[in-house]
Every structure is written in structure tokens, then in C-alpha cells.
Scaffold this motif. Sequence first.
Motif, mmCIF file in Angstrom:
data_model
loop_
_atom_site.group_PDB
_atom_site.id
_atom_site.type_symbol
_atom_site.label_atom_id
_atom_site.label_comp_id
_atom_site.label_asym_id
_atom_site.label_seq_id
_atom_site.Cartn_x
_atom_site.Cartn_y
_atom_site.Cartn_z
ATOM 1 N N ALA A 44 0.816 -1.220 0.000
ATOM 2 C CA ALA A 44 0.000 0.000 0.000
ATOM 3 C C ALA A 44 0.847 1.266 0.000
ATOM 4 N N ILE A 45 2.131 1.146 0.282
ATOM 5 C CA ILE A 45 2.985 2.332 0.393
ATOM 6 C C ILE A 45 3.030 3.165 -0.894
ATOM 7 N N PRO A 46 3.179 2.549 -2.083
ATOM 8 C CA PRO A 46 3.158 3.377 -3.302
ATOM 9 C C PRO A 46 1.870 4.187 -3.464
ATOM 10 N N GLU A 47 0.741 3.642 -2.979
ATOM 11 C CA GLU A 47 -0.519 4.389 -3.049
ATOM 12 C C GLU A 47 -0.504 5.578 -2.091
ATOM 13 N N LEU A 48 0.053 5.386 -0.908
ATOM 14 C CA LEU A 48 0.172 6.504 0.038
ATOM 15 C C LEU A 48 1.042 7.609 -0.546
ATOM 16 N N ILE A 49 2.139 7.207 -1.168
ATOM 17 C CA ILE A 49 3.064 8.186 -1.754
ATOM 18 C C ILE A 49 2.414 8.918 -2.927
ATOM 19 N N ALA A 50 1.722 8.168 -3.780
ATOM 20 C CA ALA A 50 1.046 8.783 -4.932
ATOM 21 C C ALA A 50 -0.019 9.775 -4.475
ATOM 22 N N LYS A 51 -0.748 9.416 -3.436
ATOM 23 C CA LYS A 51 -1.775 10.318 -2.902
ATOM 24 C C LYS A 51 -1.141 11.591 -2.358
ATOM 25 N N GLU A 62 -1.679 16.052 -4.303
ATOM 26 C CA GLU A 62 -2.093 17.377 -3.830
ATOM 27 C C GLU A 62 -1.142 17.926 -2.763
ATOM 28 N N ASN A 63 0.054 17.367 -2.722
ATOM 29 C CA ASN A 63 1.061 17.796 -1.752
ATOM 30 C C ASN A 63 0.523 17.768 -0.320
ATOM 31 N N PHE A 64 -0.171 16.686 0.037
ATOM 32 C CA PHE A 64 -0.720 16.554 1.381
ATOM 33 C C PHE A 64 0.397 16.536 2.425
ATOM 34 N N ASP A 65 0.104 17.099 3.596
ATOM 35 C CA ASP A 65 1.044 17.032 4.711
ATOM 36 C C ASP A 65 1.062 15.628 5.314
ATOM 37 N N ILE A 66 -0.100 14.972 5.292
ATOM 38 C CA ILE A 66 -0.265 13.639 5.859
ATOM 39 C C ILE A 66 -1.161 12.827 4.935
ATOM 40 N N VAL A 67 -0.841 11.557 4.782
ATOM 41 C CA VAL A 67 -1.762 10.632 4.127
ATOM 42 C C VAL A 67 -1.966 9.460 5.076
ATOM 43 N N LEU A 98 -9.698 7.184 12.602
ATOM 44 C CA LEU A 98 -8.884 7.905 13.579
ATOM 45 C C LEU A 98 -7.899 7.008 14.307
ATOM 46 N N THR A 99 -8.233 5.725 14.466
ATOM 47 C CA THR A 99 -7.381 4.842 15.257
ATOM 48 C C THR A 99 -6.415 4.039 14.401
ATOM 49 N N GLY A 100 -6.405 4.287 13.101
ATOM 50 C CA GLY A 100 -5.470 3.590 12.222
ATOM 51 C C GLY A 100 -4.035 4.014 12.479
ATOM 52 N N SER A 101 -3.098 3.135 12.136
ATOM 53 C CA SER A 101 -1.691 3.449 12.410
ATOM 54 C C SER A 101 -0.798 3.185 11.204
ATOM 55 N N PHE A 102 -1.356 3.382 10.003
ATOM 56 C CA PHE A 102 -0.576 3.251 8.765
ATOM 57 C C PHE A 102 -0.651 4.605 8.074
ATOM 58 N N ARG A 103 0.406 5.415 8.245
ATOM 59 C CA ARG A 103 0.351 6.803 7.784
ATOM 60 C C ARG A 103 1.680 7.268 7.210
ATOM 61 N N LEU A 104 1.580 8.239 6.325
ATOM 62 C CA LEU A 104 2.736 8.898 5.725
ATOM 63 C C LEU A 104 2.705 10.367 6.127
ATOM 64 N N TYR A 105 3.806 10.841 6.679
ATOM 65 C CA TYR A 105 3.916 12.235 7.118
ATOM 66 C C TYR A 105 5.108 12.917 6.448
ATOM 67 N N LYS A 106 4.968 14.209 6.184
ATOM 68 C CA LYS A 106 6.160 15.006 5.953
ATOM 69 C C LYS A 106 6.889 15.061 7.303
ATOM 70 N N LYS A 107 8.198 14.904 7.271
ATOM 71 C CA LYS A 107 8.948 14.810 8.526
ATOM 72 C C LYS A 107 8.734 16.026 9.422
ATOM 73 N N ASP A 108 8.817 17.229 8.846
ATOM 74 C CA ASP A 108 8.685 18.423 9.670
ATOM 75 C C ASP A 108 7.278 18.559 10.250
ATOM 76 N N GLY A 123 -4.832 13.523 3.483
ATOM 77 C CA GLY A 123 -5.444 12.706 2.451
ATOM 78 C C GLY A 123 -5.660 11.289 2.965
ATOM 79 N N GLU A 124 -6.554 10.551 2.331
ATOM 80 C CA GLU A 124 -6.849 9.186 2.767
ATOM 81 C C GLU A 124 -6.721 8.197 1.618
#
Length: 238
Positions: free
Chosen positions: A105-112, A116-121, A161-171, A203-204
Motif C-alpha cells: 500500500a505504500i506506493p498508493e500513500l506516496i502517490a496520494k 495534492e502535496n498533502f502534509d499527511i496521508v 482515527l485509530t489507524g496506524s498506517f500513515r505517511l507524514y512530511k517529517k517536519d 489525504g486518505e
Amino acid sequence: MGDKYSVILPTYNERKNLPILVYLLAKTFKAEKLDWEVIIVDDASPDGTQEIAKKLIDVFGAEHIQLRPRAGKLGLGTAYVHGLNFVTGNFVIIMDADFSHHPEAIPELIAKQKSENFDIVTGTRYAGDGGVFGWDLKRKMVSRGANFLAATVLRPNVSDLTGSFRLYKKDVLAKIIDVTKSKGYVFQMEMMVRARSLGFTVGEVPINFVDRLYGESKLGGDEIVGYLKGVWTLFTSV
């Protein structure tokens, strides 16, 4: 410089799951031609998880695998805080080490994120074609109920809200962690609530959550009570 993706993996008694997960993470990142690393934050697992992690460093190289152990079982939230200190990438992925989250699923998180340059997916089990597999009806109802309660009370406009699979910009992750006060399983929920209050974009991506391959779940009655207290605390403070 190109993007680099750092995966923080909190572990406790995950010696059987860890090699499979790291292999699939490496395979996924290589297939996508991405720069990557995995930071393993182990809380003094008695089952030999750290020995397995050291062998993975030998296999994949110290440039890709870091072992950053702690002295004891100190909680999920602080594991992310600890791991963030060693991140060298500009994006951070958090996921479970018990193979509940599949690296595919990681490539989908990255593509999302890039769309739109999301801060978090965040991966969601409760939107689109996302789902949960391997849980009995009771646990599904507890998870759904927890998300419904938090969504109704806190209104963060996030379906899981309770999910724990997320992509963040580091800052962005660093700023959110700096104001997040929870230490246990409430941590994931508070992170999303704080992100919205700080004005970060989210983004989700629908994901499939599969119950752990090996070992026992660490979620118990104390965590459920803590979650309910956490919802109330956030409602009255954020």
C-alpha cells in the motif's frame, strides 16, 4: 535531492513478523526506485527481536536498517518520538510491525501525497474499498464504535482515527508530536486531531487491515478505558 522515506517500526516480541515485513518493505521500495530506511524501535523484547534486527542490518545494510532499542516497554507514542530522532528522510511512514499493514500500500500513500502535496496521508479501513480481515465481530464493533465516538465528538474529518498506517512530511510529524500528549493507543487519534487543529492537510487511501500473522494483540481493557478518557480530554482541550 530526491525524496527519502523513513519507516518507523515500533516492536515488542515481533521476531517472527519482522524479517518478512522488512523483506517486503525493501522489495517495495526497490521496485519503486525510492530511497528508504527502516528504524526499528524495540522495547527490550524478550523473544530475540533485537537479534533478528541485527541480522537484518547485515543483510540489507546499515544505510537501510537502524536498530534503536529502548530499555523497556515504554509505549507506542513515545516509540515514534524516539524513532523520529534518528530519521534521515524527509518523509516518515509509521506502520505496525505485526504485518497488519502490507507494504504494497505504500506506493498508493506516496502517490496520494504527491497528488495534492498533502502534509499527511492516512490509510483507512472505513472508506472506499478498505476493510478489516481476521477480526471477530466483537473486535470489529469495538473499533467501529471507537472511531464513531471520536469522529462524532471531535469532528476531525478523518474516517479512520485509530489507524496506524500513515505517511507524514517529517517536519509536519515533528510539529504534531511536539504538541501531542498521549502516550498509548490514544496517540494515533490525538495525532489526527492535532493535525487538523494546526491546519495540516490530510489525504486518505483505503487499505486492507489483516490481523497479525504471529504473536498476540497488545490491546486490552486498560487501553480501551484509556481511549475513552483520551476522547474526553481532547474534546475539552483541543
